[in-house]
Design an enzyme around this catalytic site. Structure first.
Site, PDB file in Angstrom:
ATOM      1  N   ASP A  10       0.787  -0.873  -0.215  1.00 23.50           N
ATOM      2  CA  ASP A  10      -0.005   0.088   0.071  1.00 23.50           C
ATOM      3  C   ASP A  10       0.970   1.480  -0.027  1.00 23.50           C
ATOM      4  OD1 ASP A  10       0.948  -0.582   2.528  1.00 23.50           O
ATOM      5  OD2 ASP A  10      -0.720   0.294   3.618  1.00 23.50           O
ATOM      6  N   HIS A 240       9.505   0.102   8.643  1.00 22.93           N
ATOM      7  CA  HIS A 240       8.806  -1.429   8.881  1.00 22.93           C
ATOM      8  C   HIS A 240       8.931  -2.362   7.721  1.00 22.93           C
ATOM      9  CE1 HIS A 240       6.933   0.738  12.384  1.00 22.93           C
ATOM     10  NE2 HIS A 240       6.712   1.864  11.717  1.00 22.93           N
TER      11      HIS A 240
END
Length: 317
Positions: A10, A240
């Protein structure tokens, strides 16, 4: 032989950091990006995925995924963290390429049949596409070489609520399905991402040593780091999503624990990751019948960052 991967993504600033690393690494063959909502909406994720691949010279496919969670209304995108365009306001030229004719789930099924036992699916957004994949083709668990999921918080607090990490919070029902499936899965939760900080000095060095890849990432990181500074008091940003790719190339940077996993799907702790270490027993019936998976519970920041810089600076295109 290079490892074939598909990144379910995303994009997203840390997604861009992960995609750049996958493009740059000589031992990775990036087959495709499949898109999902989260940091941005799904159609925006598709636009961003195409733009990044074109900007960095990759011919990988882009297949558009699900637009909403499987059993709840969609949350608002993380524009506060990633900016309204997902890239912290940094403009990446719009691609003239079109998305693939197959939707994400069908693309992954087709690719797994063409390359049985060869593909690792790296999911760095909400797990909705993966849950739909399990519904559509349960045999997918035996055709993928592996699945790496960035999400959850096992032994630490969440980042969107005190209990929940953002990807799992955005579709907890999907995440619970994915963690309950019997495929070769490795989880990269906040436990292994939060120890790593890309400081301004690190990003400036990346831009200097790897202008093609590093310059736009450094520009994006300025916006990203402002969020971490204002909300967590950190002097940099956390990459991340890179962990889901780095597990394939520098596994020695991570400490592992094995056990059964689940995700709470309602109540004030919705999205919370629950964990029962392998070899232990409890009266928690929620773990009955669930397979043990590997969990990355800590990271060696020095090794991780040295590898990231080395891979990115050796990219010659």
């Amino acid at each position: 032989m290079a490892q074939k991967i598909i990144i379910d993504t995303d994009p997203g600033i840390d997604d861009a950091m992960a995609i750049a690393y996958a493009i740059a690494h000589p031992d990775i063959e990036l087959l495709a990006l499949t898109t999902i909502f989260g940091n941005v909406r799904t159609h925006e994720a598709t636009r961003n995925a195409l733009a990044l691949l074109d900007h960095w010279g990759s011919e990988a496919d882009v297949a558009e995924g699900e637009a909403k969670p499987i059993a709840m209304p969609a949350n608002e995108p993380s524009y506060l963290v990633h900016g309204l365009n997902g890239f912290g306001g940094v403009e990446i030229p719009v691609s003239r390429r079109k998305k693939h004719s197959l939707k994400a789930v069908d693309y992954i099924i087709d690719a797994s049949k063409r390359h049985p036992g060869e593909i690792v699916l790296c999911a760095v957004g909400p797990a909705t596409n993966l849950a739909r994949l399990l519904e559509r083709d349960p045999e997918i668990v035996s055709r993928l070489k592996g699945v790496v999921v960035m999400g959850g918080a096992v032994h630490c607090k969440g980042n969107v609520t005190p209990m929940a990490e953002a990807n799992f919070w955005n579709d907890p029902h999907a995440a619970d399905m994915v963690l309950g499936a019997s495929w070769p899965l490795v989880l990269a939760p906040l436990d292994c991402t939060m120890p790593v900080l890309f400081t301004p000095d690190f990003m400036h060095a990346l831009a200097r040593e790897s202008p093609t890849l590093g310059r736009p990432l450094a520009d994006m990181a300025e916006f990203y780091a402002r969020f971490y500074r204002s909300h967590l008091g950190l002097g940099g940003c956390v990459p991340h999503d890179v962990m889901a790719i780095s597990w394939l190339t520098v596994p020695g940077a991570f400490r592992l624990q094995k056990g059964a996993l689940g995700v709470l799907t309602d109540g004030p702790a919705i999205g919370q990751t629950i964990f029962q270490p392998g070899g232990t027993r409890s009266r928690a019936t929620v773990f009955e019948g669930r397979p043990d998976h590997l969990v990355m519970v800590d990271t060696d920041p020095g090794l991780f960052m040295a590898d990231y810089m080395m891979v990115m600076t050796r990219y010659a295109r």
